[in-house]
Design a protein around this motif. Structure first.
Motif, PDB file in Angstrom:
ATOM      1  N   THR A  74      21.727  12.914  -6.055  1.00  0.00           N
ATOM      2  CA  THR A  74      20.271  13.081  -5.990  1.00  0.00           C
ATOM      3  C   THR A  74      19.679  13.161  -7.397  1.00  0.00           C
ATOM      4  O   THR A  74      18.621  12.592  -7.682  1.00  0.00           O
ATOM      5  N   GLU A  75      20.389  13.851  -8.270  1.00  0.00           N
ATOM      6  CA  GLU A  75      19.936  13.929  -9.660  1.00  0.00           C
ATOM      7  C   GLU A  75      19.939  12.551 -10.306  1.00  0.00           C
ATOM      8  O   GLU A  75      18.996  12.180 -11.020  1.00  0.00           O
ATOM      9  N   GLU A  76      21.018  11.788 -10.063  1.00  0.00           N
ATOM     10  CA  GLU A  76      21.102  10.453 -10.656  1.00  0.00           C
ATOM     11  C   GLU A  76      20.023   9.529 -10.100  1.00  0.00           C
ATOM     12  O   GLU A  76      19.451   8.711 -10.832  1.00  0.00           O
ATOM     13  N   LEU A  77      19.749   9.647  -8.807  1.00  0.00           N
ATOM     14  CA  LEU A  77      18.782   8.752  -8.176  1.00  0.00           C
ATOM     15  C   LEU A  77      17.369   9.020  -8.670  1.00  0.00           C
ATOM     16  O   LEU A  77      16.612   8.095  -8.968  1.00  0.00           O
ATOM     17  N   THR A  78      17.011  10.294  -8.776  1.00  0.00           N
ATOM     18  CA  THR A  78      15.635  10.634  -9.163  1.00  0.00           C
ATOM     19  C   THR A  78      15.472  10.756 -10.668  1.00  0.00           C
ATOM     20  O   THR A  78      14.352  10.609 -11.183  1.00  0.00           O
ATOM     21  N   GLY A  79      16.566  11.042 -11.378  1.00  0.00           N
ATOM     22  CA  GLY A  79      16.469  11.248 -12.817  1.00  0.00           C
ATOM     23  C   GLY A  79      16.096  12.665 -13.201  1.00  0.00           C
ATOM     24  O   GLY A  79      15.964  12.979 -14.392  1.00  0.00           O
ATOM     25  N   HIS A 111       8.458  19.701  -3.974  1.00  0.00           N
ATOM     26  CA  HIS A 111       8.387  19.296  -2.565  1.00  0.00           C
ATOM     27  C   HIS A 111       8.782  17.827  -2.535  1.00  0.00           C
ATOM     28  O   HIS A 111       8.381  17.043  -3.384  1.00  0.00           O
ATOM     29  N   TRP A 112       9.605  17.419  -1.570  1.00  0.00           N
ATOM     30  CA  TRP A 112      10.127  16.042  -1.558  1.00  0.00           C
ATOM     31  C   TRP A 112       9.003  15.019  -1.593  1.00  0.00           C
ATOM     32  O   TRP A 112       9.097  13.975  -2.243  1.00  0.00           O
ATOM     33  N   GLU A 113       7.924  15.298  -0.893  1.00  0.00           N
ATOM     34  CA  GLU A 113       6.840  14.319  -0.812  1.00  0.00           C
ATOM     35  C   GLU A 113       6.219  14.032  -2.175  1.00  0.00           C
ATOM     36  O   GLU A 113       5.638  12.968  -2.377  1.00  0.00           O
ATOM     37  N   THR A 114       6.326  14.979  -3.113  1.00  0.00           N
ATOM     38  CA  THR A 114       5.739  14.736  -4.433  1.00  0.00           C
ATOM     39  C   THR A 114       6.467  13.627  -5.176  1.00  0.00           C
ATOM     40  O   THR A 114       5.902  13.030  -6.103  1.00  0.00           O
ATOM     41  N   LEU A 115       7.728  13.338  -4.803  1.00  0.00           N
ATOM     42  CA  LEU A 115       8.474  12.255  -5.429  1.00  0.00           C
ATOM     43  C   LEU A 115       8.176  10.905  -4.793  1.00  0.00           C
ATOM     44  O   LEU A 115       8.446   9.860  -5.384  1.00  0.00           O
ATOM     45  N   VAL A 116       7.628  10.920  -3.580  1.00  0.00           N
ATOM     46  CA  VAL A 116       7.396   9.689  -2.825  1.00  0.00           C
ATOM     47  C   VAL A 116       6.085   9.054  -3.257  1.00  0.00           C
ATOM     48  O   VAL A 116       5.096   9.751  -3.529  1.00  0.00           O
ATOM     49  N   ASP A 117       6.090   7.739  -3.328  1.00  0.00           N
ATOM     50  CA  ASP A 117       4.880   6.998  -3.660  1.00  0.00           C
ATOM     51  C   ASP A 117       3.777   7.354  -2.656  1.00  0.00           C
ATOM     52  O   ASP A 117       4.042   7.450  -1.449  1.00  0.00           O
ATOM     53  N   PRO A 118       2.535   7.583  -3.120  1.00  0.00           N
ATOM     54  CA  PRO A 118       1.456   7.972  -2.192  1.00  0.00           C
ATOM     55  C   PRO A 118       1.295   7.029  -1.011  1.00  0.00           C
ATOM     56  O   PRO A 118       0.917   7.462   0.085  1.00  0.00           O
ATOM     57  N   ARG A 119       1.610   5.744  -1.196  1.00  0.00           N
ATOM     58  CA  ARG A 119       1.469   4.793  -0.091  1.00  0.00           C
ATOM     59  C   ARG A 119       2.470   5.041   1.020  1.00  0.00           C
ATOM     60  O   ARG A 119       2.271   4.586   2.155  1.00  0.00           O
ATOM     61  N   ARG A 133       9.120   4.232  -1.483  1.00  0.00           N
ATOM     62  CA  ARG A 133       9.262   4.029  -2.921  1.00  0.00           C
ATOM     63  C   ARG A 133       9.192   5.385  -3.607  1.00  0.00           C
ATOM     64  O   ARG A 133       8.325   6.202  -3.276  1.00  0.00           O
ATOM     65  N   VAL A 134      10.122   5.604  -4.537  1.00  0.00           N
ATOM     66  CA  VAL A 134      10.202   6.881  -5.228  1.00  0.00           C
ATOM     67  C   VAL A 134      10.054   6.633  -6.721  1.00  0.00           C
ATOM     68  O   VAL A 134      10.672   5.713  -7.275  1.00  0.00           O
ATOM     69  N   LYS A 135       9.261   7.466  -7.362  1.00  0.00           N
ATOM     70  CA  LYS A 135       9.046   7.373  -8.806  1.00  0.00           C
ATOM     71  C   LYS A 135      10.105   8.206  -9.514  1.00  0.00           C
ATOM     72  O   LYS A 135      10.200   9.412  -9.325  1.00  0.00           O
ATOM     73  N   ARG A 136      10.940   7.532 -10.319  1.00  0.00           N
ATOM     74  CA  ARG A 136      11.971   8.233 -11.064  1.00  0.00           C
ATOM     75  C   ARG A 136      11.359   8.912 -12.295  1.00  0.00           C
ATOM     76  O   ARG A 136      10.220   8.629 -12.672  1.00  0.00           O
ATOM     77  N   SER A 137      12.145   9.784 -12.920  1.00  0.00           N
ATOM     78  CA  SER A 137      11.624  10.536 -14.059  1.00  0.00           C
ATOM     79  C   SER A 137      11.251   9.630 -15.222  1.00  0.00           C
ATOM     80  O   SER A 137      10.355   9.933 -15.997  1.00  0.00           O
ATOM     81  N   GLY A 138      11.942   8.486 -15.363  1.00  0.00           N
ATOM     82  CA  GLY A 138      11.643   7.563 -16.455  1.00  0.00           C
ATOM     83  C   GLY A 138      10.485   6.637 -16.173  1.00  0.00           C
ATOM     84  O   GLY A 138      10.152   5.789 -17.007  1.00  0.00           O
ATOM     85  N   GLY A 139       9.875   6.755 -14.995  1.00  0.00           N
ATOM     86  CA  GLY A 139       8.752   5.898 -14.646  1.00  0.00           C
ATOM     87  C   GLY A 139       9.117   4.710 -13.783  1.00  0.00           C
ATOM     88  O   GLY A 139       8.239   4.030 -13.262  1.00  0.00           O
ATOM     89  N   GLN A 140      10.431   4.407 -13.626  1.00  0.00           N
ATOM     90  CA  GLN A 140      10.823   3.286 -12.794  1.00  0.00           C
ATOM     91  C   GLN A 140      10.656   3.636 -11.310  1.00  0.00           C
ATOM     92  O   GLN A 140      10.682   4.803 -10.921  1.00  0.00           O
TER      93      GLN A 140
END
Length: 588
Positions: free
Chosen positions: A148-153, A163-171, A194-201
């Protein structure tokens, strides 16, 4: 009861033993006697225990109670059962103690199973190749594995505040919310987001929510996320490629590499263009062999070349006749390339791109036919022109030449026969006779240039030597003639005329453009071919940049009409080399 009172054994709950200071059993209640046959009065308790238990009990007994005033506990096996031994020391006159035995075999087995199951669960959670996390009933992240750490950064300590939803794209948050509510109701659910990683990807994930059930109640939600970014990208690329392949008109076929012997390699892929070209549906061809397109007019030599290239795993391009499903032949341009295996476990393939060039072949045939008709017309016109030149040359030589000769003779007779002519008139008449004599020579020269009689009488070599000698004298050139003919060199007919006109045109180009001082003309004649080469030491030209004039075009057309070959070599300051090869007809 006093401190030295004797406690009745039967009154004690559970299995209880009384042991003397040396560890000998002095008494036991019925529950203890029922545990094992070795538990008997007079038996040393240490002898009833397994080896680890004996060692432990012996060390306790040897301590003589030091540091264990209130007793002690230990575990040991008696027979095939595991017991907890609780020893209570009493200040009895005989120094005896009570030992309570509790059978913990089933408890310990259950505890070990619980521990193993806990380790299994932890392994499933922590070692899972996918991102796994647990969430509370509000959707806050509680625990997650390393993936999970590797996936999200984000590190775990930071994710626990999210909260998990904060990582999810608003759409995609609405889909995530609906799926989470389904899991809270006890129904596993999956969604794509779609999930926004810590590096912006941005990563594309497939997320599955699984309810955490404790005694039938949902106490939280497990989330399992798989990174599908590359897979979705490949799927989209595959979709675009498939859409493109279905629209192009060329046929694309992918086959296995073996067997090359009959029945041939199997087709594993073919695009939809095959139905437009051949009438076969793609599903009819899968598992079949490309030899299904071959027929009686398929070029066997081309097939052998293809076979050799496939054996060497080399690309090849061929044109051959193939057949549609209804038996109609068509011209097929096929290009085959090898697809190497990917890694040690991958498989190799052949990919073929096939194009229907029937219409192109038809137009080429029509063009060749038109060109042949034009060449035949040009050939006929050239023949008529040569006939007309021959007639004019003969008329000039036989009629005008003879007339001028007669005029010359008559003038000479008149001058000699009239004595009364003045010196001035005689001088004018003699000048007129000289002019007529020059006219006769001019007529002969013009007649020879139009069609030298020796070309028909003595052949090409004699005419060529005469032409070069005249040309050298007239233009001040050093002209060398070389003959390497194996026969008499009396080449005549159409080939002789063509070579003569080519030599005339070549020498004209030398005079006009080359500024050469030396020209070498070589001629070689065998039973099969006649080879003429004209080489000068002039200024030359750039064959790439220069636009060739009508002279070379005329030479090329003559050579082409007779099925010959023309080679032109030149460079700036290096002169020009022209070589003509004409096939000789049988019997010439």
């Amino acid at each position: 009861m006093g401190p030295h009172a004797v406690i009745p054994m039967a009154a004690l709950p559970g299995a209880v033993l009384r042991i003397a200071p040396d560890g000998r059993i002095t008494d036991l209640n019925p529950s203890a006697a029922a545990l094992d046959d070795c538990l008997q009065p007079g038996t040393l308790l240490i002898d009833c225990l397994d080896l680890p238990g004996r060692s432990h009990l012996q060390s306790l007994l040897d301590s003589d109670g030091r540091g264990a005033d209130d007793g002690f506990e230990m575990e040991a096996r008696i027979g095939d059962r595991l017991y907890r031994l609780t020893l209570a020391r009493f200040h009895c006159p005989d120094g005896s103690s009570l030992v309570q035995l509790a059978d913990i075999t089933d408890y310990r087995h259950l505890s070990e199973r619980i521990a193993i199951n806990e380790q299994r669960f932890r392994s499933l959670f922590s070692q899972n190749p996918f991102a796994v996390c647990s969430m509370d009933l509000q959707g806050r992240l509680v625990e997650m594995n390393h993936c999970t750490e590797e996936l999200t950064g984000y590190p775990e300590r930071q994710l626990c505040d999210y909260h998990w939803e904060t990582l999810v794209d608003p759409r995609d948050r609405q889909a995530a919310r609906e799926c989470f509510e389904a899991a809270l109701s006890g129904i596993p659910c999956s969604y794509r987001c779609r999930v926004k990683r810590s590096g912006g990807q941005t990563a594309l994930l497939q997320v599955t929510y699984i309810p955490i059930l404790v005694e039938g109640e949902v106490t939280g939600v497990f989330g399992v996320a798989r990174d599908k970014t590359e897979r979705y990208r490949l799927e989209e690329s595959r979709r675009l490629l498939q859409a493109c392949m279905s629209q192009i008109h060329d046929v694309i076929i992918i086959t296995e590499v073996d067997p090359l012997d009959p029945p041939g390699p199997r087709i594993v892929y073919v695009n939809e263009g095959v139905e437009r070209m051949t009438g076969y549906r793609p599903e009819e061809l899968l598992g079949n062999t490309p030899r299904i397109f071959q027929g009686p007019d398929t070029d066997r030599a081309a097939l052998r070349r293809i076979r050799r290239a496939l054996e060497m795993h080399e690309p090849i391009k061929e044109v051959l006749v193939n057949y549609c499903k209804n038996g109609v032949p068509f011209w097929n341009e096929i290009e085959i390339v090898p697809i190497p295996r990917s890694g040690t476990e991958g498989r190799a393939y052949f990919a073929a791109v096939q194009r229907d060039i029937t219409e192109t072949k038809r137009r080429e045939a029509e063009l060749r036919h038109s060109q042949e008709e034009l060449r035949q017309l040009s050939r006929a016109q050239e023949g008529l022109l040569e006939q007309e030149r021959r007639r004019i040359a003969r008329d000039l030589h036989d009629e005008l030449g003879q007339t001028l000769t007669a005029l010359k003779l008559n003038l000479a007779v008149a001058v000699d026969g009239i004595d009364e002519l003045s010196a001035e008139h005689r001088r004018r008449l003699e000048s007129t006779i000289d002019s007529v004599d020059d006219a006769v020579e001019k007529v002969r020269e013009i007649s020879a240039n139009l069609r030298p009689p020796m070309l028909d009488d003595l052949g090409f070599e004699a005419a060529a030597e005469w032409l070069l000698s005249k040309w050298g004298e007239r233009n001040g050139l050093d002209v060398e003639w070389r003959s390497e003919s194996t026969e008499s060199g009396r080449l005549g007919g159409e080939q002789a005329t063509a070579l003569y006109r080519i030599l005339q045109e070549g020498m004209t180009n030398v005079s006009r453009h080359s500024r050469a001082s030396r020209v070498t003309v070589s001629y070689r004649e065998t039973e099969e071919r006649a080879v003429l080469e004209i080489r000068d030491n002039g200024v030359g030209f750039d064959p790439v940049a220069r636009h060739h004039g009508s002279g070379l075009l005329g030479i090329r057309e003559r050579v082409t009409m007779l099925g010959g070959e023309l080679t032109v070599e030149s460079a700036l300051g290096k002169g020009v080399r022209i070589q003509v090869e004409l096939p000789l007809a049988t019997g010439e």
